[in-house]
Write a protein that holds these residues in place. Structure first.
Motif, PDB file in Angstrom:
ATOM      1  N   ASP B 223       3.655 -10.699 -12.840  1.00 49.38           N
ATOM      2  CA  ASP B 223       3.632 -11.764 -11.601  1.00 49.38           C
ATOM      3  C   ASP B 223       2.511 -11.927 -10.888  1.00 49.38           C
ATOM      4  O   ASP B 223       2.194 -12.473  -9.990  1.00 49.38           O
ATOM      5  CB  ASP B 223       4.746 -11.723 -10.616  1.00 49.38           C
ATOM      6  N   LEU B 224       1.519 -10.892 -11.212  1.00 49.60           N
ATOM      7  CA  LEU B 224       0.437 -10.668 -10.345  1.00 49.60           C
ATOM      8  C   LEU B 224      -0.468 -11.934  -9.945  1.00 49.60           C
ATOM      9  O   LEU B 224      -0.986 -12.062  -8.966  1.00 49.60           O
ATOM     10  CB  LEU B 224      -0.521  -9.495 -11.123  1.00 49.60           C
ATOM     11  N   ALA B 225      -0.574 -12.644 -11.184  1.00 47.63           N
ATOM     12  CA  ALA B 225      -1.065 -13.888 -10.899  1.00 47.63           C
ATOM     13  C   ALA B 225      -0.504 -14.935 -10.008  1.00 47.63           C
ATOM     14  O   ALA B 225      -1.602 -15.537  -9.187  1.00 47.63           O
ATOM     15  CB  ALA B 225      -1.548 -14.588 -12.433  1.00 47.63           C
ATOM     16  N   ARG B 226       0.479 -14.765  -9.943  1.00 48.53           N
ATOM     17  CA  ARG B 226       1.344 -15.611  -8.937  1.00 48.53           C
ATOM     18  C   ARG B 226       1.081 -15.213  -7.498  1.00 48.53           C
ATOM     19  O   ARG B 226       0.863 -15.989  -6.679  1.00 48.53           O
ATOM     20  CB  ARG B 226       2.638 -15.901  -9.110  1.00 48.53           C
ATOM     21  N   GLY B 227       0.782 -14.038  -7.420  1.00 44.85           N
ATOM     22  CA  GLY B 227       0.570 -13.541  -6.277  1.00 44.85           C
ATOM     23  C   GLY B 227      -0.866 -13.835  -5.387  1.00 44.85           C
ATOM     24  O   GLY B 227      -0.912 -13.874  -4.253  1.00 44.85           O
ATOM     25  N   GLY B 228      -1.789 -13.965  -6.583  1.00 43.62           N
ATOM     26  CA  GLY B 228      -3.045 -14.273  -5.889  1.00 43.62           C
ATOM     27  C   GLY B 228      -3.924 -12.960  -5.644  1.00 43.62           C
ATOM     28  O   GLY B 228      -3.310 -12.207  -5.544  1.00 43.62           O
ATOM     29  N   LEU B 229      -5.363 -13.375  -5.004  1.00 46.19           N
ATOM     30  CA  LEU B 229      -6.245 -12.319  -4.951  1.00 46.19           C
ATOM     31  C   LEU B 229      -5.986 -11.643  -3.471  1.00 46.19           C
ATOM     32  O   LEU B 229      -5.955 -10.437  -3.309  1.00 46.19           O
ATOM     33  CB  LEU B 229      -7.680 -12.870  -4.931  1.00 46.19           C
ATOM     34  N   ARG B 230      -5.600 -12.583  -2.674  1.00 46.45           N
ATOM     35  CA  ARG B 230      -5.397 -12.121  -1.190  1.00 46.45           C
ATOM     36  C   ARG B 230      -4.004 -11.043  -1.229  1.00 46.45           C
ATOM     37  O   ARG B 230      -4.186 -10.065  -0.486  1.00 46.45           O
ATOM     38  CB  ARG B 230      -4.892 -13.297  -0.191  1.00 46.45           C
ATOM     39  N   LEU B 231      -3.197 -11.323  -2.176  1.00 48.54           N
ATOM     40  CA  LEU B 231      -2.032 -10.198  -2.104  1.00 48.54           C
ATOM     41  C   LEU B 231      -2.605  -8.930  -2.718  1.00 48.54           C
ATOM     42  O   LEU B 231      -2.243  -8.041  -2.015  1.00 48.54           O
ATOM     43  CB  LEU B 231      -0.862 -10.650  -3.059  1.00 48.54           C
ATOM     44  N   ALA B 232      -3.470  -9.105  -3.700  1.00 49.79           N
ATOM     45  CA  ALA B 232      -3.952  -7.781  -4.278  1.00 49.79           C
ATOM     46  C   ALA B 232      -4.943  -7.204  -3.322  1.00 49.79           C
ATOM     47  O   ALA B 232      -4.738  -5.982  -3.184  1.00 49.79           O
ATOM     48  CB  ALA B 232      -4.827  -8.103  -5.694  1.00 49.79           C
ATOM     49  N   LEU B 233      -5.669  -7.953  -2.545  1.00 48.11           N
ATOM     50  CA  LEU B 233      -6.395  -7.242  -1.617  1.00 48.11           C
ATOM     51  C   LEU B 233      -5.587  -6.479  -0.349  1.00 48.11           C
ATOM     52  O   LEU B 233      -5.873  -5.555  -0.035  1.00 48.11           O
ATOM     53  CB  LEU B 233      -7.230  -8.714  -0.870  1.00 48.11           C
ATOM     54  N   PHE B 234      -4.629  -7.304   0.194  1.00 49.16           N
ATOM     55  CA  PHE B 234      -3.690  -6.956   1.105  1.00 49.16           C
ATOM     56  C   PHE B 234      -3.056  -5.324   0.504  1.00 49.16           C
ATOM     57  O   PHE B 234      -2.984  -4.740   1.186  1.00 49.16           O
ATOM     58  CB  PHE B 234      -2.782  -7.757   1.305  1.00 49.16           C
ATOM     59  N   ALA B 235      -2.611  -5.599  -0.676  1.00 51.19           N
ATOM     60  CA  ALA B 235      -1.815  -4.465  -1.267  1.00 51.19           C
ATOM     61  C   ALA B 235      -2.406  -3.205  -1.513  1.00 51.19           C
ATOM     62  O   ALA B 235      -2.010  -2.099  -1.689  1.00 51.19           O
ATOM     63  CB  ALA B 235      -0.881  -4.883  -2.481  1.00 51.19           C
ATOM     64  N   ILE B 236      -3.951  -3.233  -1.428  1.00 51.83           N
ATOM     65  CA  ILE B 236      -4.757  -2.135  -1.459  1.00 51.83           C
ATOM     66  C   ILE B 236      -5.092  -1.625  -0.094  1.00 51.83           C
ATOM     67  O   ILE B 236      -5.352  -0.378   0.116  1.00 51.83           O
ATOM     68  CB  ILE B 236      -5.954  -2.478  -2.431  1.00 51.83           C
ATOM     69  N   ALA B 237      -5.592  -2.767   0.675  1.00 51.69           N
ATOM     70  CA  ALA B 237      -6.233  -2.513   1.890  1.00 51.69           C
ATOM     71  C   ALA B 237      -5.150  -1.858   2.795  1.00 51.69           C
ATOM     72  O   ALA B 237      -5.439  -1.006   3.733  1.00 51.69           O
ATOM     73  CB  ALA B 237      -6.704  -3.815   2.743  1.00 51.69           C
ATOM     74  N   ALA B 238      -3.883  -2.443   2.868  1.00 49.94           N
ATOM     75  CA  ALA B 238      -2.799  -1.957   3.678  1.00 49.94           C
ATOM     76  C   ALA B 238      -2.631  -0.261   3.605  1.00 49.94           C
ATOM     77  O   ALA B 238      -2.617   0.424   4.678  1.00 49.94           O
ATOM     78  CB  ALA B 238      -1.615  -2.737   3.730  1.00 49.94           C
ATOM     79  N   PRO B 239      -2.334   0.135   2.474  1.00 50.41           N
ATOM     80  CA  PRO B 239      -2.068   1.645   2.424  1.00 50.41           C
ATOM     81  C   PRO B 239      -3.263   2.309   2.729  1.00 50.41           C
ATOM     82  O   PRO B 239      -2.904   3.485   3.169  1.00 50.41           O
ATOM     83  CB  PRO B 239      -1.766   1.696   0.703  1.00 50.41           C
ATOM     84  N   LEU B 240      -4.559   1.726   2.618  1.00 54.32           N
ATOM     85  CA  LEU B 240      -5.650   2.777   2.856  1.00 54.32           C
ATOM     86  C   LEU B 240      -5.697   2.777   4.512  1.00 54.32           C
ATOM     87  O   LEU B 240      -5.999   3.870   5.013  1.00 54.32           O
ATOM     88  CB  LEU B 240      -7.150   1.817   2.416  1.00 54.32           C
ATOM     89  N   VAL B 241      -5.713   1.579   5.037  1.00 58.28           N
ATOM     90  CA  VAL B 241      -5.651   1.633   6.619  1.00 58.28           C
ATOM     91  C   VAL B 241      -4.403   2.764   7.177  1.00 58.28           C
ATOM     92  O   VAL B 241      -4.512   3.423   8.002  1.00 58.28           O
ATOM     93  CB  VAL B 241      -5.506   0.441   7.107  1.00 58.28           C
ATOM     94  N   HIS B 242      -3.193   1.955   6.685  1.00 58.19           N
ATOM     95  CA  HIS B 242      -2.160   2.775   7.195  1.00 58.19           C
ATOM     96  C   HIS B 242      -1.969   4.382   6.782  1.00 58.19           C
ATOM     97  O   HIS B 242      -1.637   5.006   7.798  1.00 58.19           O
ATOM     98  CB  HIS B 242      -0.536   2.183   6.630  1.00 58.19           C
ATOM     99  N   GLY B 243      -2.537   4.654   5.636  1.00 55.81           N
ATOM    100  CA  GLY B 243      -2.542   5.965   5.206  1.00 55.81           C
ATOM    101  C   GLY B 243      -3.577   6.987   6.186  1.00 55.81           C
ATOM    102  O   GLY B 243      -3.052   7.981   6.657  1.00 55.81           O
ATOM    103  N   ALA B 244      -4.690   6.260   6.381  1.00 51.52           N
ATOM    104  CA  ALA B 244      -5.795   6.948   7.154  1.00 51.52           C
ATOM    105  C   ALA B 244      -5.239   7.058   8.679  1.00 51.52           C
ATOM    106  O   ALA B 244      -5.245   8.243   9.278  1.00 51.52           O
ATOM    107  CB  ALA B 244      -6.991   6.235   7.318  1.00 51.52           C
ATOM    108  N   LEU B 245      -4.492   6.228   9.151  1.00 54.33           N
ATOM    109  CA  LEU B 245      -3.915   6.230  10.622  1.00 54.33           C
ATOM    110  C   LEU B 245      -2.846   7.425  10.647  1.00 54.33           C
ATOM    111  O   LEU B 245      -2.642   8.126  11.558  1.00 54.33           O
ATOM    112  CB  LEU B 245      -3.225   4.820  10.921  1.00 54.33           C
ATOM    113  N   GLY B 246      -1.859   7.321   9.465  1.00 57.57           N
ATOM    114  CA  GLY B 246      -0.708   8.264   9.377  1.00 57.57           C
ATOM    115  C   GLY B 246      -1.296   9.662   9.347  1.00 57.57           C
ATOM    116  O   GLY B 246      -0.692  10.483  10.077  1.00 57.57           O
ATOM    117  N   VAL B 247      -2.403   9.828   8.566  1.00 60.38           N
ATOM    118  CA  VAL B 247      -2.982  11.320   8.469  1.00 60.38           C
ATOM    119  C   VAL B 247      -3.387  11.725   9.847  1.00 60.38           C
ATOM    120  O   VAL B 247      -3.137  12.593  10.373  1.00 60.38           O
ATOM    121  CB  VAL B 247      -4.138  11.070   7.456  1.00 60.38           C
ATOM    122  N   TRP B 248      -4.204  10.692  10.602  1.00 62.79           N
ATOM    123  CA  TRP B 248      -4.772  11.078  11.828  1.00 62.79           C
ATOM    124  C   TRP B 248      -3.530  11.263  12.831  1.00 62.79           C
ATOM    125  O   TRP B 248      -3.604  12.425  13.379  1.00 62.79           O
ATOM    126  CB  TRP B 248      -5.841   9.880  12.356  1.00 62.79           C
TER     127      TRP B 248
END
Lengths: 109, 320
Positions: B223-248
Motif C-alpha cells: 500500500d506504500l504507493a497509496r500513502g505517497g511520498l509525504r507519508l514516507a517522509l513523515f514516517a521516517i522523520a517522526a521517529p527521528l525527532v521523537h526518538g531524539a527528544l525521548g533520549v534527551w
C-alpha cells in the motif's frame, strides 16, 4: 398438503461487518428486538480494502430471520449509523420458515 | 562500540532477522503464515510477560527514582499527538487521517520497546527494570488526545465513549497494566515460579511473533504507493525527532544510558495494537492505508533496524 405452500414468509437479514463493530451490532440487534441471530466468522474482499488489514481479525456475518417491521427497523439503523462509514453491507431476502413461532413474536419497538 | 558495530549487533540479532525472514517470505509469496489464534496468543503472552517483569521491578524501585521518568513519559504522550497533528495538517492530510496518524505516532509499540530493551542489554547497558510501567503510561494519552482533536474538528457525533472503552479495556492496556499490578503484588519471590515461562521463553516467542509481523508489514508495504511520498517522509522523520527528544528527556529525568535509549525508542515508535482498534471505531473515515502502512510498514522496521542503534549512539553522546 404442501409444506412449502403453507410456510409463512419472513425476511432473512444478512449483515456483514468488520470485527470492530461486533459489540455494537449485537447491542443494536437486542435493542431493536431481533428475535434471534446467528453469527459466523467470514473473510473476503471488497472495495473498501479494509479487510486487507489483518489486525482486526476476520469479518462477521450476522443472519437474523424476522418479520417485515423488525427488518425495516434494523435496516434503517444500519443505514443511519454504519453503512458508508464502516465496512459493512446489509441485505434482505424473503424466506419461508417451517416453524414460525420463534420469529413471529410481536416486537414493538 | 562504534556505530557500525552497534548496527551489526542489532541487524544480526534473531529478532531483527526473524522480521526480515517473515518479510522475505511474504515477498516471495510463501504460504508461511502463523495461524491467527497462535499469533493472538503470542501477543497476549508477550504483553503480559512485559507487564509482569516490569511490575516485579517496580516493586523494588523507590518512588523518588520513578516520578520524574513517569512525568516525562506523560508529557511526551500528551505533546507528541499535538504537534504531530499540526504537522500532518500542514502536509495536507485530512482531519481524520491526521488525527489517526497522531494517535498512532503519539502512542507506543510494545514490540519496539522490547527490541530496544534487548538491544541495550546486548550492548552492555541494560535499561531500568521499571520501564514497562512507562510503556503503559505512554500508550493511552496520545490516542485519547488525538480522538479529542478529531471530535472538536469534526463535530461531536462521534462514539467517543466506545473508543475510550476500546483503548482502556483493550487487551493491550489490560495485559500491560494488569501485568504490572500482578508483578508488583507478587514481588520477586512470587514471580520466581512463573519465571521459566515468562522470562525463559520470552525471546523465542518474540522471534516467532516478529516472523509473522514481518509478513504483515511486507503485505502492508504494497500500500506504500497509496500513502505517497509525504507519508514516507513523515514516517521516517517522526521517529527521528521523537526518538531524539525521548533520549534527551530520558537523560533529563535521570535514566541511565540504556534507559534513555529505550525511552527514545518508545517515543519513536508508533502503536499498532491499541491505536488501530480505537481509531477504527471512532474515526472510520481515516484511511488505514495511511496509519497502518505508516506505523507498520515504515516506522516499525525503521526503528527496529536503524532507529534503536541510532538512539543508543545519541544516548552515549548525551551521557558524557
Amino acid at each position: 398438503m404442501s409444506y412449502l405452500d403453507d410456510m409463512p414468509r419472513f425476511y432473512k437479514l444478512t449483515l456483514v461487518v468488520e470485527r470492530v463493530l461486533e459489540d455494537r451490532i449485537l447491542r443494536e440487534l437486542r435493542e431493536l428486538r431481533a428475535p434471534g441471530w446467528t453469527v459466523v466468522e467470514v473473510h473476503g474482499e471488497g472495495r473498501s480494502g479494509v479487510r486487507a488489514s489483518e489486525f482486526e481479525g476476520k469479518s462477521l456475518k450476522f443472519e437474523s430471520i424476522c418479520n417485515a417491521d423488525t427488518a425495516e427497523r434494523i435496516l434503517r439503523r444500519m443505514s443511519e449509523r454504519y453503512l458508508g462509514r464502516y465496512s459493512a453491507i446489509a441485505y434482505a431476502e424473503e424466506v419461508r420458515v417451517l416453524r414460525p413461532a420463534p420469529f413471529s413474536d410481536p416486537a414493538a419497538p | 562500540m562504534n556505530t557500525l558495530d552497534l548496527l551489526a549487533l542489532n541487524l544480526l540479532s534473531p529478532v531483527v532477522l526473524s522480521f526480515a525472514l517473515g518479510a522475505a517470505a511474504a515477498f516471495v509469496r510463501s504460504d508461511l503464515k502463523l495461524p491467527e489464534a497462535f499469533y493472538q496468543s503470542l501477543s497476549i503472552y508477550l504483553l503480559f510477560a512485559i507487564g509482569l517483569k516490569g511490575g516485579v521491578a517496580l516493586a523494588q524501585t523507590p518512588i523518588e527514582d520513578l516520578w520524574l521518568p513517569a512525568l516525562v513519559t506523560l508529557l511526551l504522550g500528551s505533546a507528541m499527538p499535538l504537534w504531530t497533528y499540526a504537522i500532518l495538517r500542514w502536509l495536507r492530510f485530512g482531519v481524520a487521517d491526521a488525527a489517526a496518524l497522531a494517535a498512532h505516532y503519539g502512542s507506543v509499540s510494545a514490540v519496539t520497546f522490547v527490541a530496544a530493551g534487548t538491544f541495550v542489554s546486548a550492548a552492555g547497558s541494560p535499561a531500568e527494570g521499571f520501564l514497562p510501567s512507562l510503556v503503559a503510561l505512554l500508550e493511552v494519552p496520545a490516542i485519547v488526545i488525538a480522538l479529542l482533536i478529531a471530535r472538536s474538528r469534526m463535530g461531536s457525533k462521534r462514539p467517543l465513549g466506545e473508543a475510550m472503552h476500546e483503548v482502556l479495556a483493550g487487551r493491550s492496556v489490560v495485559l500491560l497494566v494488569g501485568g504490572v499490578v500482578v508483578g508488583a503484588l507478587a514481588g520477586p519471590e512470587g514471580y520466581a515460579p512463573v519465571q521459566p515461562l515468562f522470562s525463559g521463553l520470552f525471546h523465542g516467542a518474540l522471534a516467532l511473533f516478529l516472523l509473522e509481523l514481518g509478513g504483515t508489514a511486507a503485505r502492508r508495504a504494497r500500500d506504500l504507493a497509496r500513502g505517497g511520498l509525504r507519508l514516507a517522509l513523515f514516517a521516517i522523520a517522526a521517529p527521528l525527532v521523537h526518538g531524539a527528544l525521548g533520549v534527551w528527556l530520558g537523560h533529563v529525568a535521570g535514566l541511565g544510558h540504556g534507559g534513555a535509549t529505550v525511552l527514545g525508542a518508545m517515543s519513536a515508535s508508533a502503536s499498532y495494537i491499541a491505536a488501530p482498534a480505537a481509531v477504527r471505531i471512532a474515526l472510520p473515515e481515516a484511511n488505514p492505508a495511511y496509519y497502518l502502512t505508516g506505523s507498520l510498514a515504515i516506522t516499525f522496521p525503521f526503528n527496529l533496524a536503524l532507529g534503536i542503534p541510532l538512539f543508543y549512539a545519541l544516548s552515549e553522546v548525551l551521557a558524557r
